[in-house]
Design a protein around this motif. Sequence first.
Motif, PDB file in Angstrom:
ATOM      1  N   PHE A 108     -35.579   5.399 -35.914  1.00 36.27           N
ATOM      2  CA  PHE A 108     -35.771   6.009 -37.234  1.00 36.27           C
ATOM      3  C   PHE A 108     -37.202   6.508 -37.411  1.00 36.27           C
ATOM      4  O   PHE A 108     -37.433   7.583 -37.957  1.00 36.27           O
ATOM      5  CB  PHE A 108     -35.438   5.010 -38.347  1.00 36.27           C
ATOM      6  N   GLY A 111     -38.456  10.075 -36.246  1.00 31.68           N
ATOM      7  CA  GLY A 111     -38.190  11.258 -37.055  1.00 31.68           C
ATOM      8  C   GLY A 111     -39.380  11.759 -37.845  1.00 31.68           C
ATOM      9  O   GLY A 111     -39.418  12.923 -38.235  1.00 31.68           O
ATOM     10  N   ILE A 114     -40.914  14.814 -36.253  1.00 36.37           N
ATOM     11  CA  ILE A 114     -40.120  16.023 -36.003  1.00 36.37           C
ATOM     12  C   ILE A 114     -40.350  17.086 -37.073  1.00 36.37           C
ATOM     13  O   ILE A 114     -40.110  16.854 -38.249  1.00 36.37           O
ATOM     14  CB  ILE A 114     -38.621  15.667 -35.946  1.00 36.37           C
ATOM     15  N   PRO A 115     -40.828  18.286 -36.678  1.00 37.49           N
ATOM     16  CA  PRO A 115     -40.959  19.351 -37.658  1.00 37.49           C
ATOM     17  C   PRO A 115     -39.563  19.877 -38.032  1.00 37.49           C
ATOM     18  O   PRO A 115     -38.688  19.981 -37.171  1.00 37.49           O
ATOM     19  CB  PRO A 115     -41.757  20.437 -36.932  1.00 37.49           C
ATOM     20  N   ALA A 119     -34.935  21.685 -36.200  1.00 40.77           N
ATOM     21  CA  ALA A 119     -33.546  21.328 -36.483  1.00 40.77           C
ATOM     22  C   ALA A 119     -32.828  22.399 -37.292  1.00 40.77           C
ATOM     23  O   ALA A 119     -31.612  22.364 -37.449  1.00 40.77           O
ATOM     24  CB  ALA A 119     -33.489  19.998 -37.226  1.00 40.77           C
ATOM     25  N   LEU A 141     -26.993  16.408 -48.135  1.00 42.35           N
ATOM     26  CA  LEU A 141     -26.933  15.709 -46.839  1.00 42.35           C
ATOM     27  C   LEU A 141     -28.230  15.889 -46.054  1.00 42.35           C
ATOM     28  O   LEU A 141     -28.780  14.940 -45.512  1.00 42.35           O
ATOM     29  CB  LEU A 141     -25.746  16.225 -46.015  1.00 42.35           C
ATOM     30  N   ILE A 144     -31.134  13.945 -47.612  1.00 45.22           N
ATOM     31  CA  ILE A 144     -31.070  12.504 -47.323  1.00 45.22           C
ATOM     32  C   ILE A 144     -31.526  12.248 -45.890  1.00 45.22           C
ATOM     33  O   ILE A 144     -32.411  11.443 -45.630  1.00 45.22           O
ATOM     34  CB  ILE A 144     -29.644  11.956 -47.512  1.00 45.22           C
ATOM     35  N   ALA A 145     -30.908  12.989 -44.938  1.00 42.79           N
ATOM     36  CA  ALA A 145     -31.195  12.733 -43.522  1.00 42.79           C
ATOM     37  C   ALA A 145     -32.681  12.887 -43.220  1.00 42.79           C
ATOM     38  O   ALA A 145     -33.263  12.079 -42.501  1.00 42.79           O
ATOM     39  CB  ALA A 145     -30.372  13.677 -42.650  1.00 42.79           C
ATOM     40  N   PHE A 146     -33.320  13.922 -43.795  1.00 43.44           N
ATOM     41  CA  PHE A 146     -34.729  14.146 -43.487  1.00 43.44           C
ATOM     42  C   PHE A 146     -35.671  13.294 -44.337  1.00 43.44           C
ATOM     43  O   PHE A 146     -36.868  13.279 -44.096  1.00 43.44           O
ATOM     44  CB  PHE A 146     -35.077  15.627 -43.609  1.00 43.44           C
ATOM     45  N   LEU A 148     -35.129  10.018 -44.642  1.00 43.72           N
ATOM     46  CA  LEU A 148     -34.982   8.623 -44.209  1.00 43.72           C
ATOM     47  C   LEU A 148     -36.200   8.081 -43.456  1.00 43.72           C
ATOM     48  O   LEU A 148     -36.711   7.016 -43.793  1.00 43.72           O
ATOM     49  CB  LEU A 148     -33.731   8.473 -43.336  1.00 43.72           C
ATOM     50  N   SER A 149     -36.656   8.820 -42.453  1.00 42.53           N
ATOM     51  CA  SER A 149     -37.679   8.277 -41.552  1.00 42.53           C
ATOM     52  C   SER A 149     -38.898   7.713 -42.287  1.00 42.53           C
ATOM     53  O   SER A 149     -39.251   6.551 -42.122  1.00 42.53           O
ATOM     54  CB  SER A 149     -38.138   9.352 -40.569  1.00 42.53           C
TER      55      SER A 149
ATOM     56  N   LEU B  21     -25.769   9.474 -40.341  1.00 38.09           N
ATOM     57  CA  LEU B  21     -26.283  10.680 -40.985  1.00 38.09           C
ATOM     58  C   LEU B  21     -27.527  11.195 -40.273  1.00 38.09           C
ATOM     59  O   LEU B  21     -27.662  12.388 -39.976  1.00 38.09           O
ATOM     60  CB  LEU B  21     -26.612  10.351 -42.446  1.00 38.09           C
ATOM     61  N   TYR B  22     -28.424  10.272 -39.968  1.00 38.60           N
ATOM     62  CA  TYR B  22     -29.680  10.619 -39.316  1.00 38.60           C
ATOM     63  C   TYR B  22     -29.420  11.168 -37.914  1.00 38.60           C
ATOM     64  O   TYR B  22     -30.016  12.153 -37.493  1.00 38.60           O
ATOM     65  CB  TYR B  22     -30.548   9.358 -39.275  1.00 38.60           C
ATOM     66  N   LEU B  25     -27.580  14.744 -38.274  1.00 38.25           N
ATOM     67  CA  LEU B  25     -28.291  15.847 -38.915  1.00 38.25           C
ATOM     68  C   LEU B  25     -29.750  15.985 -38.495  1.00 38.25           C
ATOM     69  O   LEU B  25     -30.390  16.983 -38.814  1.00 38.25           O
ATOM     70  CB  LEU B  25     -28.205  15.714 -40.443  1.00 38.25           C
ATOM     71  N   VAL B  26     -30.304  14.995 -37.800  1.00 40.76           N
ATOM     72  CA  VAL B  26     -31.692  15.128 -37.349  1.00 40.76           C
ATOM     73  C   VAL B  26     -31.789  15.119 -35.826  1.00 40.76           C
ATOM     74  O   VAL B  26     -32.295  16.057 -35.221  1.00 40.76           O
ATOM     75  CB  VAL B  26     -32.598  14.020 -37.941  1.00 40.76           C
ATOM     76  N   PRO B  29     -29.377  17.887 -33.834  1.00 35.45           N
ATOM     77  CA  PRO B  29     -29.932  19.246 -33.882  1.00 35.45           C
ATOM     78  C   PRO B  29     -31.178  19.430 -33.011  1.00 35.45           C
ATOM     79  O   PRO B  29     -31.359  20.502 -32.428  1.00 35.45           O
ATOM     80  CB  PRO B  29     -30.274  19.427 -35.361  1.00 35.45           C
ATOM     81  N   VAL B  30     -32.016  18.401 -32.915  1.00 36.46           N
ATOM     82  CA  VAL B  30     -33.207  18.540 -32.086  1.00 36.46           C
ATOM     83  C   VAL B  30     -32.806  18.763 -30.632  1.00 36.46           C
ATOM     84  O   VAL B  30     -33.316  19.666 -29.955  1.00 36.46           O
ATOM     85  CB  VAL B  30     -34.114  17.294 -32.215  1.00 36.46           C
ATOM     86  N   LYS B 230     -46.894  23.558 -39.444  1.00 41.11           N
ATOM     87  CA  LYS B 230     -45.620  24.053 -39.965  1.00 41.11           C
ATOM     88  C   LYS B 230     -45.776  25.309 -40.814  1.00 41.11           C
ATOM     89  O   LYS B 230     -44.786  25.963 -41.119  1.00 41.11           O
ATOM     90  CB  LYS B 230     -44.947  22.971 -40.812  1.00 41.11           C
ATOM     91  N   PHE B 275     -42.925  22.254 -32.182  1.00 39.08           N
ATOM     92  CA  PHE B 275     -42.794  20.805 -31.998  1.00 39.08           C
ATOM     93  C   PHE B 275     -43.849  20.286 -31.018  1.00 39.08           C
ATOM     94  O   PHE B 275     -44.536  19.297 -31.287  1.00 39.08           O
ATOM     95  CB  PHE B 275     -41.381  20.495 -31.490  1.00 39.08           C
TER      96      PHE B 275
END
Lengths: 275, 293
Positions: A108, A111, A114-115, A119, A141, A144-146, A148-149, B21-22, B25-26, B29-30, B230, B275
Amino acid sequence: MKKVRAGLRGFVIILICVIEIYPLFWMLTASLKQQSEWSEYPAYALNKGFHFQNYADAWTRGNMATFFKNSLITTLVSLVFIVIFSTTVGFAVTKMKWKYRDAVAKYFTFGIMIPVAIALIPLFQIYSKTKLLNTHLCLILTYIAFGLSLSIYLVKGYLRSFPDDIMEAAVIDGCGIYRLMWYVLTPLMKNSIVTVLVLQFFFKWNDLLFSMTFISDSKLKTVQTGLLYFSDEFGSKNWGAIFASVSMSVFPMLILYMILNKAVIEGMTAGAVKG
Amino acid sequence: MNKVLSNKKAIALFVGPAFILYTVLVMVPVLWSLYYSLYSGSPGLKWEFAGLKNYINLFTDKNFLKALGVNFKYISVVVIGQVGFGLLMALMFKFWLRRCKTVVRTLVFFPVVLPTVAVGQLFAKIYEIQPNYGLLNSFLSKIGLQNLVQPWLGQEKTALWALCIMDIWVAMGFYSVIFYGALLDIPDDVLEAARVDGASGFQLFRRILLPLLWPMVITSTVFSFSGTVKMFESALALTKGGPGAATKSLSMYMYDNAFTYYKVGYASVIAIVIFLICVVGSAVINRFDVKDY
């Protein structure tokens, strides 16, 4: 001599404050100007009256009402889940005993590095295949996913220094794991939850990249994409409405900041200092 | 106690949904981006395996090199500006401020809470020249510097600077609050002792404060760096990458490739470059964190 020096120092500090605040003040006064004031008076002049019509224009003709509703829905729903997930995961990886917990914690944390850009394209493909483009759901969605980390990381940092005695006492009194989580830990984690909320509210409310990529339907646009679109439509001509809409998008943050000043500063700097 | 804490069902319930989910969706994709980067075209549209061709094309792509240059210029100016001014302001607050400490802290933090797009729109009007002078130009013409009035966002040579100044303005208060907090943690007797020993203002900073603040300087620099790599939202809101490509960053160039030119494979390569810059740059900055200063 000493007095002159102290005066000079005070002046420099006041100057810094003015530099940081004046553009904001100018924006608020500009949002109340009539169109004719722009050509008759220089831009720095104060507003001659209170032309609230600008706000009415932005709210209805500029669709700010819709944009606000969309931003509120996506932001608030994702915040609820981010808080639930980050506290439960944070608890499970710091206090509970299981085999892969350190690996999962690292997974976790990874993340944070990660830029978002990397993704973005696959996410777009996923949502376009599942027909989720142009829905609130795909934004929620993703948010939430981004979220979390960093949130889990912050909760973890807080829980690590949390004494085990309280949990032990609760368990001896016959408390199960779910009641322990909900009735004992959650109230004690109030501070870190507020930090997570503030930080993530700021990130989600300000998101532009995801919403401009996944949402093209103007009825579903959020405040940030709406603002961009709005200024393209009216930007060069109707300055009053532009300033009114920009001011409106700023108000939620300003109000939050004025009420929870200390918590906001702590929450936002936590992302840098601890992240 | 241990039995309660190793409840497998509870662990699955606590970690499972977030984990799925992580991952989907994270993390997926990477990895997916890595796979995409080996293809040319767009899925469903001239989608062909290209091997490393996309990577090789980068070196001869003038637009990419230009965006890379813009991005690096932006990173160096903004990082130095944000961290440097932040540190300077914090030092002023620490040594010059006797009263109103909380008020000043609250005021300088204000811009930090503003949405990026709003700041971009606001500054677009500050730099404006047509149809009316914006704030900056009207000030300049008022104090007799009529010859400095210019389309700040409309010229290649000023647009990037205008953008940098905006982003420094937004964040310098943020870093000053961080450094100020760290300065307040330094016990007063340390400074007192140095003063008694006859340390001048600069020596005090160089020999005492800087070493003590150094870890915070590194942390802040990494944070500012990863934010500026970024470079997207603020540039889009202020200049849309223009004039020409004067403020077009890597992220924006990636975005154009993916969603305007439909070159998804190539865009993925650019995403990977972003990245890598992020990871390598942060690692390099962290190397400067010398424990025994």
